[in-house]
Design an enzyme around this catalytic site. Sequence first.
Site, PDB file in Angstrom:
ATOM      1  CB  VAL B 101      -0.911   0.049   1.244  1.00  0.00           C
ATOM      2  CG1 VAL B 101      -1.864   1.247   1.191  1.00  0.00           C
ATOM      3  CG2 VAL B 101      -1.696  -1.257   1.398  1.00  0.00           C
ATOM      4  CB  CYS B 102       0.899   4.168   0.563  1.00  0.00           C
ATOM      5  SG  CYS B 102       1.113   5.947   0.650  1.00  0.00           S
ATOM      6  CB  THR B 103       5.773   4.833   0.555  1.00  0.00           C
ATOM      7  OG1 THR B 103       5.384   4.718   1.931  1.00  0.00           O
ATOM      8  CG2 THR B 103       5.443   6.236   0.070  1.00  0.00           C
ATOM      9  CB  THR B 121       3.861   4.117  -5.150  1.00  0.00           C
ATOM     10  OG1 THR B 121       4.237   4.559  -3.840  1.00  0.00           O
ATOM     11  CG2 THR B 121       4.235   5.208  -6.152  1.00  0.00           C
ATOM     12  CB  ALA B 151      -2.818   4.438  -5.542  1.00  0.00           C
TER      13      ALA B 151
END
Lengths: 217, 217
Positions: B101-103, B121, B151
């Site tokens: 998830v994300c970074t 990301t 993202a």
Amino acid sequence: MPLTIAFLVSHRMPTALDLVGPLEVIARWPIEKRLHVVAPDAGLKTFDTGLIFQAASLDAVPRADIVVVPGGSDPYVAMADELSKAWLRAQREHAKWIASVCTGSAVLAAAGLLAGRRATTHWTFREPLAALGVEVVPERVVVDEPFISAAGVSAGIDMALELTLREFGRDTTAAIQLGMEYDPAPPIDAGSPDKAPPEIVHRVRERIVRFISAQRP
Amino acid sequence: MPLTIAFLVSHRMPTALDLVGPLEVIARWPIEKRLHVVAPDAGLKTFDTGLIFQAASLDAVPRADIVVVPGGSDPYVAMADELSKAWLRAQREHAKWIASVCTGSAVLAAAGLLAGRRATTHWTFREPLAALGVEVVPERVVVDEPFISAAGVSAGIDMALELTLREFGRDTTAAIQLGMEYDPAPPIDAGSPDKAPPEIVHRVRERIVRFISAQRP
């Protein structure tokens, strides 16, 4: 003075997203603030998904500007907790907003704060909430100031964005929504009883009602 | 054998919703399972929003069936953590799915697992992820088996529902989505850089890039 925001966790089995959804939004407000997670029994607690988190005591926050009451899998435990209800009634005297997510509104109702008020809750818990004298509105976010309530679990994100819009306006709300990249796109569209297939609605309702009823005192 | 699902938290400032979004979905899978939150430094840790939670050690989960890597506000700290990266490489040998998830995808990339792979990301971190040899796809959920990436922040919910759809099919996914009442309705529509006003996109990008760059080693 920084804004004091308190998240009250009095369910024995609180639901993590009920708390973390609004927390993630409110923590991004562009203002000096203090966020507290409080519970009648301070210390390490366990969400119904198993994640272990830390809560402070109710005494740690005698006076919150904003109160958020997340829900959980066992509303009757929270609804019976006298310490939590007394704390909520005390907060009602001065808090600008008292927010709830999911079965959190039933805790507010049990504390005597929602009589005749408009509020929402998890779609399987509308009847018990109505039985507490609440005018249940089957919407995702319901505002009846100083109360703002969200439907089940994930609706707390939308509720907190609505609160952001009212307190800080469109630009700040947009910036927070963009920072969280909250542009929802679930692979299927079945998140409400109006949209899910009827047999799934029936099955989920039966399971949840049975689970909750088993804990009814 | 129950399914073992491990959430790796190696950011110094992990983001709560990155973890709790997928956790809330996966915890509802209709199968025997064990969910673990692991970190290179076991014990009490603090999300970037201040919520304190407990993590076990990496050794507690030598072999996960599914790994989820949430992101956080300081990707470079996590990307530099050799213990986490070695653990991830070991999981790669057998895990059926490695999710981020994300970074979190940048941590996988730093561990050498995403070279030439398609992944997403947070929208402000696409260039640094591409610089690690990843084919960055600017979508909300990207699948390149055994990897599935989301993202920013809230996208982990959609990612976990996509994983649910692939593992358990439509009916189970619908039941979980309905149980969480995930029928998103934010008050405004500004959750992606394509939808938010350009000046807000610019402002949020500047703030996040500045914050993250300040921590770059």
